[in-house]
Design a protein around this motif. Structure first.
Motif, PDB file in Angstrom:
ATOM      1  N   PRO A   1      64.150  89.159 -48.889  1.00 22.70           N
ATOM      2  CA  PRO A   1      64.773  90.359 -49.058  1.00 22.70           C
ATOM      3  C   PRO A   1      65.180  91.127 -47.548  1.00 22.70           C
TER       4      PRO A   1
ATOM      5  N   SER B   1      69.947 108.114 -48.256  1.00 21.34           N
ATOM      6  CA  SER B   1      69.817 106.766 -48.426  1.00 21.34           C
ATOM      7  C   SER B   1      69.668 106.772 -50.010  1.00 21.34           C
ATOM      8  N   ARG B   2      69.602 107.887 -50.795  1.00 21.36           N
ATOM      9  CA  ARG B   2      69.769 107.869 -52.198  1.00 21.36           C
ATOM     10  C   ARG B   2      71.241 107.800 -52.714  1.00 21.36           C
TER      11      ARG B   2
ATOM     12  N   PHE C   1      77.053  97.248 -47.585  1.00 24.07           N
ATOM     13  CA  PHE C   1      76.576  96.289 -46.526  1.00 24.07           C
ATOM     14  C   PHE C   1      77.747  95.642 -45.911  1.00 24.07           C
TER      15      PHE C   1
ATOM     16  N   ASP D   1      62.320 107.732 -56.288  1.00 20.63           N
ATOM     17  CA  ASP D   1      63.162 108.376 -57.115  1.00 20.63           C
ATOM     18  C   ASP D   1      64.602 107.945 -57.222  1.00 20.63           C
ATOM     19  N   TYR D   2      64.929 106.864 -56.717  1.00 19.55           N
ATOM     20  CA  TYR D   2      66.061 106.277 -56.489  1.00 19.55           C
ATOM     21  C   TYR D   2      66.048 104.555 -56.745  1.00 19.55           C
TER      22      TYR D   2
ATOM     23  N   ILE E   1      68.220 100.838 -57.393  1.00 22.11           N
ATOM     24  CA  ILE E   1      69.394 100.175 -57.369  1.00 22.11           C
ATOM     25  C   ILE E   1      69.369  98.596 -57.408  1.00 22.11           C
TER      26      ILE E   1
ATOM     27  N   TYR F   1      71.158  94.973 -56.280  1.00 19.11           N
ATOM     28  CA  TYR F   1      72.403  94.379 -55.645  1.00 19.11           C
ATOM     29  C   TYR F   1      72.375  92.911 -55.951  1.00 19.11           C
TER      30      TYR F   1
ATOM     31  N   PRO G   1      74.433  91.911 -49.043  1.00 18.64           N
ATOM     32  CA  PRO G   1      74.284  92.370 -50.638  1.00 18.64           C
ATOM     33  C   PRO G   1      75.422  93.125 -50.927  1.00 18.64           C
TER      34      PRO G   1
ATOM     35  N   PHE H   1      76.708  96.222 -54.081  1.00 17.53           N
ATOM     36  CA  PHE H   1      76.084  96.952 -54.911  1.00 17.53           C
ATOM     37  C   PHE H   1      76.346  96.909 -56.407  1.00 17.53           C
TER      38      PHE H   1
ATOM     39  N   ASP I   1      73.083 101.637 -59.918  1.00 19.80           N
ATOM     40  CA  ASP I   1      72.087 102.492 -59.509  1.00 19.80           C
ATOM     41  C   ASP I   1      71.291 103.545 -60.597  1.00 19.80           C
TER      42      ASP I   1
ATOM     43  N   ARG J   1      68.719 107.191 -61.014  1.00 23.64           N
ATOM     44  CA  ARG J   1      67.951 108.090 -60.682  1.00 23.64           C
ATOM     45  C   ARG J   1      66.853 108.465 -61.547  1.00 23.64           C
TER      46      ARG J   1
ATOM     47  N   PHE K   1      68.640  91.376 -56.132  1.00 23.00           N
ATOM     48  CA  PHE K   1      67.591  92.362 -55.595  1.00 23.00           C
ATOM     49  C   PHE K   1      67.426  93.454 -56.298  1.00 23.00           C
TER      50      PHE K   1
ATOM     51  N   ASN L   1      63.136 106.594 -51.771  1.00 23.78           N
ATOM     52  CA  ASN L   1      63.653 107.958 -51.597  1.00 23.78           C
ATOM     53  C   ASN L   1      64.313 108.172 -50.262  1.00 23.78           C
ATOM     54  N   GLU L   2      63.451 108.390 -49.168  1.00 24.24           N
ATOM     55  CA  GLU L   2      64.043 108.576 -48.026  1.00 24.24           C
ATOM     56  C   GLU L   2      64.451 107.100 -47.360  1.00 24.24           C
ATOM     57  N   LYS L   3      64.010 106.049 -47.813  1.00 24.18           N
ATOM     58  CA  LYS L   3      64.260 104.697 -47.359  1.00 24.18           C
ATOM     59  C   LYS L   3      64.267 103.791 -48.622  1.00 24.18           C
ATOM     60  N   LEU L   4      64.972 102.779 -48.421  1.00 24.57           N
ATOM     61  CA  LEU L   4      64.820 101.737 -49.658  1.00 24.57           C
ATOM     62  C   LEU L   4      63.925 100.565 -49.264  1.00 24.57           C
TER      63      LEU L   4
ATOM     64  N   PHE M   1      63.282  96.690 -50.760  1.00 24.97           N
ATOM     65  CA  PHE M   1      64.021  95.817 -51.544  1.00 24.97           C
ATOM     66  C   PHE M   1      62.698  94.691 -52.273  1.00 24.97           C
ATOM     67  N   GLY M   2      62.997  94.219 -53.176  1.00 24.88           N
ATOM     68  CA  GLY M   2      62.125  93.233 -54.200  1.00 24.88           C
ATOM     69  C   GLY M   2      62.391  91.961 -53.504  1.00 24.88           C
TER      70      GLY M   2
END
Lengths: 113, 109
Positions: free
Chosen positions: A42, A98-99, A104, B31-32, B34, B36, B44, B46, B49, B51, B89, B94-97, B99-100
Protein backbone atom coordinates in the motif's frame (compact mmCIF):
# COMPACT_ATOMS: atom_id res chain seq x y z
CA UNK A 1 -6.85 11.60 -17.09
CA UNK A 2 -5.87 12.51 -13.57
CA UNK A 3 -6.27 16.07 -12.25
CA UNK A 4 -2.96 15.75 -10.42
CA UNK A 5 -0.01 15.74 -12.79
CA UNK A 6 3.30 14.21 -11.83
CA UNK A 7 6.56 14.50 -13.76
CA UNK A 8 8.59 12.69 -14.79
CA UNK A 9 6.67 9.41 -15.16
CA UNK A 10 9.89 7.42 -14.91
CA UNK A 11 13.27 8.33 -13.45
CA UNK A 12 16.49 6.37 -13.25
CA UNK A 13 19.27 7.88 -11.19
CA UNK A 14 22.52 6.94 -9.56
CA UNK A 15 23.12 7.13 -5.85
CA UNK A 16 25.17 10.31 -6.18
CA UNK A 17 22.71 12.18 -8.39
CA UNK A 18 20.40 15.01 -7.43
CA UNK A 19 16.95 15.05 -9.01
CA UNK A 20 13.49 16.42 -8.30
CA UNK A 21 10.00 15.03 -8.64
CA UNK A 22 7.25 17.46 -9.47
CA UNK A 23 3.54 17.48 -8.77
CA UNK A 24 0.96 20.00 -9.94
CA UNK A 25 -2.77 20.46 -9.37
CA UNK A 26 -5.10 23.23 -10.44
CA UNK A 27 -8.16 22.27 -8.41
CA UNK A 28 -7.52 24.95 -5.81
CA UNK A 29 -6.63 22.32 -3.23
CA UNK A 30 -4.66 23.54 -0.22
CA UNK A 31 -3.42 20.21 1.15
CA UNK A 32 -0.88 18.12 -0.74
CA UNK A 33 0.75 14.80 0.05
CA UNK A 34 3.72 12.64 -0.90
CA UNK A 35 3.45 8.86 -0.65
CA UNK A 36 5.90 6.07 -1.37
CA UNK A 37 4.59 2.79 -2.76
CA UNK A 38 6.67 -0.34 -3.13
CA UNK A 39 5.52 -3.11 -5.46
CA UNK A 40 2.44 -4.99 -4.21
CA UNK A 41 2.31 -2.82 -1.08
CA UNK A 42 0.00 0.00 0.00
CA UNK A 43 1.01 3.65 -0.28
CA UNK A 44 2.93 4.92 2.75
CA UNK A 45 2.62 8.54 3.76
CA UNK A 46 5.82 10.59 3.65
CA UNK A 47 4.86 14.27 3.92
CA UNK A 48 1.80 16.47 4.22
CA UNK A 49 1.62 20.14 3.29
CA UNK A 50 -1.27 22.26 4.45
CA UNK A 51 -1.58 25.80 3.08
CA UNK A 52 1.99 25.55 1.77
CA UNK A 53 3.40 24.65 5.18
CA UNK A 54 4.83 21.28 6.11
CA UNK A 55 2.44 19.78 8.66
CA UNK A 56 3.49 16.12 8.77
CA UNK A 57 6.87 14.45 8.20
CA UNK A 58 6.64 10.72 8.78
CA UNK A 59 10.26 10.44 9.91
CA UNK A 60 11.45 10.43 6.32
CA UNK A 61 15.25 10.39 5.82
CA UNK A 62 16.77 13.76 5.01
CA UNK A 63 17.84 12.56 1.57
CA UNK A 64 14.21 13.32 0.66
CA UNK A 65 13.47 17.04 0.83
CA UNK A 66 9.95 18.31 0.09
CA UNK A 67 9.12 21.78 -1.10
CA UNK A 68 5.83 23.56 -1.72
CA UNK A 69 6.63 26.75 -3.67
CA UNK A 70 2.95 27.67 -4.08
CA UNK A 71 -0.50 26.22 -3.61
CA UNK A 72 -0.45 24.39 -6.95
CA UNK A 73 3.01 22.87 -6.86
CA UNK A 74 4.74 20.26 -4.75
CA UNK A 75 8.30 19.11 -5.28
CA UNK A 76 10.33 16.28 -3.83
CA UNK A 77 14.07 16.84 -4.03
CA UNK A 78 16.19 13.71 -4.04
CA UNK A 79 19.85 13.43 -3.13
CA UNK A 80 22.13 10.49 -2.35
CA UNK A 81 19.33 7.94 -2.53
CA UNK A 82 19.78 4.27 -1.79
CA UNK A 83 18.66 1.28 -3.91
CA UNK A 84 15.88 0.58 -1.40
CA UNK A 85 14.39 3.96 -2.27
CA UNK A 86 13.34 2.56 -5.64
CA UNK A 87 9.55 2.77 -5.64
CA UNK A 88 6.53 4.54 -7.08
CA UNK A 89 6.22 8.03 -5.62
CA UNK A 90 2.66 9.29 -5.52
CA UNK A 91 1.41 12.81 -5.04
CA UNK A 92 -2.12 13.57 -3.86
CA UNK A 93 -4.20 16.59 -2.95
CA UNK A 94 -7.36 17.41 -1.00
CA UNK A 95 -9.39 20.57 -0.67
CA UNK A 96 -8.01 21.40 2.76
CA UNK A 97 -8.13 18.39 5.09
CA UNK A 98 -7.03 14.77 5.27
CA UNK A 99 -10.67 13.84 6.01
CA UNK A 100 -11.52 14.28 2.34
CA UNK A 101 -10.98 12.11 -0.73
CA UNK A 102 -7.41 12.42 -1.90
CA UNK A 103 -6.91 12.94 -5.62
CA UNK A 104 -3.84 11.01 -6.69
CA UNK A 105 -1.51 11.45 -9.60
CA UNK A 106 -0.24 8.41 -11.48
CA UNK A 107 3.13 8.64 -9.80
CA UNK A 108 6.79 8.74 -10.71
CA UNK A 109 8.44 5.35 -10.94
CA UNK A 110 11.92 5.83 -9.50
CA UNK A 111 14.79 3.41 -9.95
CA UNK A 112 18.07 3.88 -8.08
CA UNK A 113 21.09 2.24 -9.65
CA UNK B 1 1.52 1.14 16.09
CA UNK B 2 -1.97 1.15 14.64
CA UNK B 3 -2.49 -0.73 11.40
CA UNK B 4 -5.12 -1.49 8.88
CA UNK B 5 -5.33 -4.89 7.25
CA UNK B 6 -7.45 -6.91 4.90
CA UNK B 7 -8.76 -10.44 5.46
CA UNK B 8 -8.10 -11.70 1.90
CA UNK B 9 -5.25 -10.74 -0.41
CA UNK B 10 -7.04 -12.01 -3.56
CA UNK B 11 -10.64 -12.38 -4.63
CA UNK B 12 -12.03 -13.86 -7.84
CA UNK B 13 -15.65 -13.15 -8.75
CA UNK B 14 -17.80 -14.14 -11.70
CA UNK B 15 -18.83 -11.25 -13.93
CA UNK B 16 -22.25 -10.04 -12.92
CA UNK B 17 -21.98 -11.30 -9.36
CA UNK B 18 -21.58 -9.07 -6.33
CA UNK B 19 -18.18 -8.61 -4.68
CA UNK B 20 -17.47 -7.98 -1.02
CA UNK B 21 -14.05 -6.79 0.08
CA UNK B 22 -13.34 -6.66 3.80
CA UNK B 23 -11.01 -4.59 5.91
CA UNK B 24 -10.12 -4.69 9.60
CA UNK B 25 -8.71 -1.66 11.37
CA UNK B 26 -7.32 -1.23 14.84
CA UNK B 27 -7.20 2.52 15.46
CA UNK B 28 -10.34 3.29 17.44
CA UNK B 29 -9.57 7.01 17.09
CA UNK B 30 -10.06 6.94 13.31
CA UNK B 31 -13.06 8.94 12.22
CA UNK B 32 -12.71 8.81 8.44
CA UNK B 33 -12.63 5.77 6.20
CA UNK B 34 -12.18 5.51 2.47
CA UNK B 35 -11.86 2.97 -0.33
CA UNK B 36 -9.55 3.30 -3.30
CA UNK B 37 -9.17 1.32 -6.50
CA UNK B 38 -5.73 1.07 -8.09
CA UNK B 39 -5.24 -0.23 -11.59
CA UNK B 40 -1.87 -1.27 -12.93
CA UNK B 41 0.32 1.72 -13.72
CA UNK B 42 -2.12 4.19 -12.18
CA UNK B 43 -2.49 6.06 -8.95
CA UNK B 44 -5.25 5.15 -6.47
CA UNK B 45 -8.70 6.27 -7.53
CA UNK B 46 -11.32 7.33 -4.99
CA UNK B 47 -14.36 5.04 -4.79
CA UNK B 48 -16.34 5.96 -1.69
CA UNK B 49 -15.81 7.28 1.82
CA UNK B 50 -17.65 7.22 5.12
CA UNK B 51 -17.34 9.05 8.40
CA UNK B 52 -17.52 7.44 11.81
CA UNK B 53 -20.96 8.87 12.52
CA UNK B 54 -22.42 6.67 9.77
CA UNK B 55 -22.83 2.90 9.36
CA UNK B 56 -23.57 2.71 5.66
CA UNK B 57 -23.14 4.79 2.56
CA UNK B 58 -24.11 4.02 -1.00
CA UNK B 59 -22.75 5.17 -4.30
CA UNK B 60 -23.18 4.02 -7.86
CA UNK B 61 -22.92 0.20 -7.68
CA UNK B 62 -20.90 0.46 -4.47
CA UNK B 63 -21.79 0.37 -0.80
CA UNK B 64 -19.49 0.87 2.17
CA UNK B 65 -20.39 -0.57 5.56
CA UNK B 66 -18.72 0.47 8.78
CA UNK B 67 -18.96 -1.56 11.99
CA UNK B 68 -17.20 0.41 14.68
CA UNK B 69 -17.91 -2.18 17.34
CA UNK B 70 -15.67 -4.76 15.69
CA UNK B 71 -13.58 -2.24 13.75
CA UNK B 72 -14.58 -3.61 10.38
CA UNK B 73 -15.07 -1.93 7.03
CA UNK B 74 -16.40 -3.52 3.87
CA UNK B 75 -16.88 -2.55 0.24
CA UNK B 76 -19.67 -4.13 -1.75
CA UNK B 77 -19.60 -3.88 -5.52
CA UNK B 78 -22.82 -4.83 -7.28
CA UNK B 79 -22.94 -6.58 -10.65
CA UNK B 80 -19.18 -6.66 -11.12
CA UNK B 81 -17.77 -5.86 -14.52
CA UNK B 82 -14.39 -6.65 -16.10
CA UNK B 83 -13.38 -3.05 -15.49
CA UNK B 84 -13.67 -3.63 -11.76
CA UNK B 85 -10.54 -5.80 -11.83
CA UNK B 86 -7.94 -3.94 -9.77
CA UNK B 87 -6.35 -3.77 -6.33
CA UNK B 88 -8.64 -2.28 -3.71
CA UNK B 89 -7.28 -0.48 -0.66
CA UNK B 90 -9.11 0.63 2.43
CA UNK B 91 -7.67 3.52 4.40
CA UNK B 92 -8.51 5.00 7.76
CA UNK B 93 -7.44 7.90 9.91
CA UNK B 94 -8.14 11.41 11.08
CA UNK B 95 -5.19 13.80 10.67
CA UNK B 96 -3.59 11.39 8.21
CA UNK B 97 -4.56 8.22 6.38
CA UNK B 98 -3.16 4.74 6.87
CA UNK B 99 -3.72 2.31 4.02
CA UNK B 100 -4.53 -1.37 4.37
CA UNK B 101 -2.56 -4.07 2.61
CA UNK B 102 -4.93 -4.31 -0.39
CA UNK B 103 -7.05 -6.96 -2.09
CA UNK B 104 -6.64 -7.91 -5.73
CA UNK B 105 -10.07 -8.37 -7.30
CA UNK B 106 -10.22 -10.44 -10.47
CA UNK B 107 -13.42 -10.64 -12.49
CA UNK B 108 -13.94 -13.91 -14.31
CA UNK B 109 -15.76 -13.47 -17.65
Amino acid sequence: DTEVTQTPKHLVMGMTNKKSLKCEQHMGHRAMYWYKQKAKKPPELMFVYSYEKLSINESVPSRFSPECPNSSLLNLHLHALQPEDSALYLCASTRDSSRQPQHFGDGTRLSIL
Amino acid sequence: GENVGLHLPTLSVQEGDNSIINCAYSNSASDYFIWYKQESGKGPQFIIDIRSNMDKRQGQRVTVLLNKTVKHLSLQIAATQPGDSAVYFCAEGNEKLTFGTGTRLTIIP
